[in-house]
Design a protein around this motif. Structure first.
Motif, PDB file in Angstrom:
ATOM      1  N   GLU A   9       0.854  -1.188   0.000  1.00  0.00           N
ATOM      2  CA  GLU A   9       0.000   0.000   0.000  1.00  0.00           C
ATOM      3  C   GLU A   9       0.887   1.232   0.000  1.00  0.00           C
ATOM      4  OE1 GLU A   9      -2.766   0.162   3.263  1.00  0.00           O
ATOM      5  OE2 GLU A   9      -3.788  -1.674   2.646  1.00  0.00           O
ATOM      6  N   ARG A  10       0.332   2.323  -0.476  1.00  0.00           N
ATOM      7  CA  ARG A  10       1.027   3.604  -0.411  1.00  0.00           C
ATOM      8  C   ARG A  10       0.322   4.431   0.657  1.00  0.00           C
ATOM      9  NH1 ARG A  10       5.082   3.740  -3.548  1.00  0.00           N
ATOM     10  NH2 ARG A  10       5.575   5.865  -3.051  1.00  0.00           N
ATOM     11  N   ALA A  38       3.942  13.692  -0.400  1.00  0.00           N
ATOM     12  CA  ALA A  38       4.840  12.549  -0.568  1.00  0.00           C
ATOM     13  C   ALA A  38       4.236  11.305   0.078  1.00  0.00           C
ATOM     14  CB  ALA A  38       6.202  12.849   0.058  1.00  0.00           C
ATOM     15  N   THR A  39       4.457  10.164  -0.569  1.00  0.00           N
ATOM     16  CA  THR A  39       3.970   8.896  -0.039  1.00  0.00           C
ATOM     17  C   THR A  39       5.121   7.904   0.036  1.00  0.00           C
ATOM     18  OG1 THR A  39       3.387   8.059  -2.227  1.00  0.00           O
ATOM     19  CG2 THR A  39       1.653   9.215  -0.999  1.00  0.00           C
ATOM     20  N   LYS A  40       4.905   6.829   0.768  1.00  0.00           N
ATOM     21  CA  LYS A  40       5.882   5.744   0.798  1.00  0.00           C
ATOM     22  C   LYS A  40       5.139   4.427   0.729  1.00  0.00           C
ATOM     23  CE  LYS A  40       6.379   5.880   5.816  1.00  0.00           C
ATOM     24  NZ  LYS A  40       7.319   6.043   6.904  1.00  0.00           N
ATOM     25  N   GLU A  41       5.834   3.416   0.233  1.00  0.00           N
ATOM     26  CA  GLU A  41       5.220   2.108   0.078  1.00  0.00           C
ATOM     27  C   GLU A  41       5.499   1.260   1.317  1.00  0.00           C
ATOM     28  OE1 GLU A  41       4.683  -0.493  -3.755  1.00  0.00           O
ATOM     29  OE2 GLU A  41       6.712  -0.687  -2.999  1.00  0.00           O
ATOM     30  N   ILE A  42       4.457   0.580   1.788  1.00  0.00           N
ATOM     31  CA  ILE A  42       4.603  -0.331   2.927  1.00  0.00           C
ATOM     32  C   ILE A  42       4.061  -1.695   2.538  1.00  0.00           C
ATOM     33  CG2 ILE A  42       4.425   1.484   4.662  1.00  0.00           C
ATOM     34  CD1 ILE A  42       1.514   0.364   5.110  1.00  0.00           C
ATOM     35  N   ILE A  43       4.408  -2.684   3.316  1.00  0.00           N
ATOM     36  CA  ILE A  43       3.892  -4.039   3.121  1.00  0.00           C
ATOM     37  C   ILE A  43       2.873  -4.306   4.218  1.00  0.00           C
ATOM     38  CG2 ILE A  43       4.495  -6.493   3.153  1.00  0.00           C
ATOM     39  CD1 ILE A  43       7.293  -5.614   2.168  1.00  0.00           C
ATOM     40  N   VAL A  44       1.748  -4.862   3.853  1.00  0.00           N
ATOM     41  CA  VAL A  44       0.735  -5.279   4.820  1.00  0.00           C
ATOM     42  C   VAL A  44       0.829  -6.800   4.890  1.00  0.00           C
ATOM     43  CG1 VAL A  44      -1.712  -5.290   5.415  1.00  0.00           C
ATOM     44  CG2 VAL A  44      -0.737  -3.339   4.187  1.00  0.00           C
ATOM     45  N   ALA A  45       0.977  -7.331   6.120  1.00  0.00           N
ATOM     46  CA  ALA A  45       1.199  -8.765   6.281  1.00  0.00           C
ATOM     47  C   ALA A  45       0.460  -9.310   7.494  1.00  0.00           C
ATOM     48  CB  ALA A  45       2.691  -9.039   6.432  1.00  0.00           C
ATOM     49  N   ASP A  46       0.207 -10.601   7.471  1.00  0.00           N
ATOM     50  CA  ASP A  46      -0.256 -11.309   8.661  1.00  0.00           C
ATOM     51  C   ASP A  46       1.003 -11.828   9.350  1.00  0.00           C
ATOM     52  OD1 ASP A  46      -2.908 -10.868   8.059  1.00  0.00           O
ATOM     53  OD2 ASP A  46      -3.235 -12.851   7.195  1.00  0.00           O
ATOM     54  N   VAL A  47       1.046 -11.702  10.673  1.00  0.00           N
ATOM     55  CA  VAL A  47       2.224 -12.111  11.435  1.00  0.00           C
ATOM     56  C   VAL A  47       1.796 -13.088  12.518  1.00  0.00           C
ATOM     57  CG1 VAL A  47       4.120 -11.336  12.923  1.00  0.00           C
ATOM     58  CG2 VAL A  47       3.367  -9.891  11.029  1.00  0.00           C
ATOM     59  N   GLU A  66      -3.290  -9.862  12.364  1.00  0.00           N
ATOM     60  CA  GLU A  66      -3.663  -9.630  10.969  1.00  0.00           C
ATOM     61  C   GLU A  66      -3.435  -8.183  10.573  1.00  0.00           C
ATOM     62  OE1 GLU A  66      -7.722 -10.922  10.979  1.00  0.00           O
ATOM     63  OE2 GLU A  66      -7.163 -13.033  10.784  1.00  0.00           O
ATOM     64  N   GLU A  67      -3.124  -7.990   9.291  1.00  0.00           N
ATOM     65  CA  GLU A  67      -3.010  -6.657   8.688  1.00  0.00           C
ATOM     66  C   GLU A  67      -1.989  -5.774   9.414  1.00  0.00           C
ATOM     67  OE1 GLU A  67      -5.208  -5.467   5.980  1.00  0.00           O
ATOM     68  OE2 GLU A  67      -5.725  -7.586   5.808  1.00  0.00           O
ATOM     69  N   VAL A  68      -0.785  -6.304   9.642  1.00  0.00           N
ATOM     70  CA  VAL A  68       0.297  -5.564  10.292  1.00  0.00           C
ATOM     71  C   VAL A  68       1.062  -4.786   9.231  1.00  0.00           C
ATOM     72  CG1 VAL A  68       2.435  -5.800  11.624  1.00  0.00           C
ATOM     73  CG2 VAL A  68       0.489  -7.301  12.103  1.00  0.00           C
ATOM     74  N   TYR A  69       1.339  -3.498   9.500  1.00  0.00           N
ATOM     75  CA  TYR A  69       2.132  -2.681   8.573  1.00  0.00           C
ATOM     76  C   TYR A  69       3.608  -2.946   8.829  1.00  0.00           C
ATOM     77  CZ  TYR A  69      -1.821   0.235   7.101  1.00  0.00           C
ATOM     78  OH  TYR A  69      -2.993   0.690   6.556  1.00  0.00           O
ATOM     79  N   VAL A  70       4.324  -3.289   7.752  1.00  0.00           N
ATOM     80  CA  VAL A  70       5.761  -3.525   7.820  1.00  0.00           C
ATOM     81  C   VAL A  70       6.427  -2.423   7.016  1.00  0.00           C
ATOM     82  CG1 VAL A  70       7.616  -5.165   7.364  1.00  0.00           C
ATOM     83  CG2 VAL A  70       5.335  -6.013   7.986  1.00  0.00           C
ATOM     84  N   PHE A  71       7.218  -1.604   7.663  1.00  0.00           N
ATOM     85  CA  PHE A  71       7.871  -0.463   6.997  1.00  0.00           C
ATOM     86  C   PHE A  71       9.263  -0.829   6.564  1.00  0.00           C
ATOM     87  CE2 PHE A  71       4.601   1.273   9.651  1.00  0.00           C
ATOM     88  CZ  PHE A  71       4.077   2.292   8.916  1.00  0.00           C
TER      89      PHE A  71
END
Length: 88
Positions: free
Chosen positions: A47-48, A59-68, A83-88
Motif C-alpha cells: 500500500e502507499r 509525498a507517499t511511501k510504500e509499505i507491506i501489509v502482512a499477517d504475522v 492480521e493486517e500488520v504494517y511492515v515499513f
C-alpha cells in the motif's frame, strides 16, 4: 487469531469506529517483547501511505501489509496471530 478488543454496543454486531482500539490489536513488530522470537510473516499486499516525515507535500511511501504469527515453539497452542500488520 487476535482477539477483538473493541467495545460492542448493545444489540449491534459491530463496534462503532470511535470505540475501536487504535493501531489494530496493538501489536508492533519492533517491540522489545518480540526480540528473539520466531515470527512467521505472510505478506498480503503493498500500500502507499502518506509520508509524514517527508518535507515534500503529498509525498507517499510504500509499505507491506502482512499477517504475522509469533510462534511459541514450546507451546504451539499459545502462538499469537496478528492480521493486517504494517511492515515499513
Amino acid at each position: 487469531m487476535a482477539k477483538d478488543k473493541s467495545k460492542k454496543s448493545d444489540g449491534d454486531e459491530f463496534a462503532k469506529p470511535s470505540e475501536a482500539p487504535s493501531g489494530g490489536d496493538g501489536f508492533t513488530l519492533t517491540s522489545d517483547e518480540n526480540r528473539g522470537k520466531l515470527l512467521l510473516i505472510t505478506p498480503l499486499r503493498t500500500e502507499r501511505i502518506e509520508d509524514k516525515f517527508s518535507k515534500e507535500p503529498g509525498a507517499t511511501k510504500e509499505i507491506i501489509v502482512a499477517d504475522v504469527a509469533v510462534l511459541d515453539e514450546k507451546k504451539p497452542a499459545k502462538s499469537e496471530e496478528h492480521e493486517e500488520v504494517y511492515v515499513f
